[in-house]
Design an enzyme around this catalytic site. Structure first.
Site: not given
Ligand code: 3PY
Ligand code: MG
Length: 254
Positions: A45, A150, A176
């Site tokens: 990102h 995630e 996420d």
């Molecule tokens: C998330 O929290 O989804 C991440 O990938 C950390 O930036």
């Molecule tokens: Mg993430």
């Protein structure tokens, strides 16, 4: 630096890492010199391209810190490239199955564990070797492959992922994860469901003898989660540091 990050984490040390998305090697060098043991460059990102990533990895080594790279989604070609540039650790987003983990490991580890291709000339130079041969001997041990947990699927498959040979640790993306666990209804990196996920990942790492990692919004959260057992913790971000420092000065004028 000097490729000691893996040894330190495997010995059970807690390591805090900066998290950087602004693609300027001198910015990450400055942040590293403030005393971060590690600095993670976020290619998923953040704004890093190939050249700036390569230069920043050198700058972080120069500052006595350990560089890691979070690669873009599904970009295993960049995994081995970042290692060739001298990264001491890789973080792969959205590893949701054992198959995802195996594909990541295949790029991150040399035979017999994976199929990383030879060509680590700069990594070998940064490690202080005259050519890549001595780097190759210990690279699988001395560089780290973190699989990101995630999603709900990743949590369901966490034992298969963490036990994949060549996976050195898990790294939770709490934002996420909160979104996945609520089907897009709630973005809350600190929700009760996410906290339950943290416990599941900690237990899976403990059982497998792997390193538990977590993305943290700030120092208070990182310190608290180190006490809870996480070993690799990222702290805030370069953008957050810049904004906080700037607004503190502006507020000082008021
Ligand atoms: C998330 O929290 O989804 C991440 O990938 C950390 O930036
Ligand atoms: Mg993430």
């Amino acid at each position: 630096s000097n490729f000691s990050l893996a040894r330190r984490l495997r010995a059970g040390e807690v390591v805090y890492s900066a998290w950087c998305g602004l693609p300027y090697p001198n910015v990450v060098e400055t942040i590293a010199r403030e005393g971060f043991t590690a600095v993670t460059l976020d290619q998923q990102h953040g704004l890093w391209d190939t050249a700036s990533t390569m230069q920043a990895i050198g700058a972080i080594h120069l500052a006595g810190s350990a560089p890691l790279v979070r690669v873009p989604l599904g970009q295993n070609a960049i995994v081995s490239r970042a290692l060739d540039f001298g990264a001491e650790g890789l973080i792969a987003p959205m590893i949701n199955s054992a198959a995802d983990a195996r594909a990541f490991v295949s790029a991150a580890k040399y035979p017999p564990i994976g199929e990383r291709s030879l060509g680590a000339h700069r990594a070998a130079a940064l490690a202080g070797f005259p050519d890549q041969r001595p780097y190759l001997v210990t690279a699988n041990q001395d560089t780290l492959a973190f699989a990101m947990i995630e999603t709900r699927a990743a949590l369901d498959n966490v034992d298969a992922i963490v036990n994949t040979p060549g996976i050195d640790g898990l790294f939770i993306g709490p934002s996420d994860l909160s979104y996945s666990l609520t089907n897009g209804a709630v973005l809350d990196a600190h929700s009760a469901e996410v906290e339950k996920g943290l416990e599941i990942v900690l237990a899976a790492c403990k059982n497998a003898g792997k390193i538990p990692g977590l993305y943290c919004i700030d120092a208070a959260r990182a310190a608290a989660k180190a006490k809870a057992g996480f070993k690799f913790l990222t702290v805030g971000s370069d953008l957050a540091f810049l904004r906080a420092g700037t607004s503190a000065q502006l507020n000082g004028l008021a």
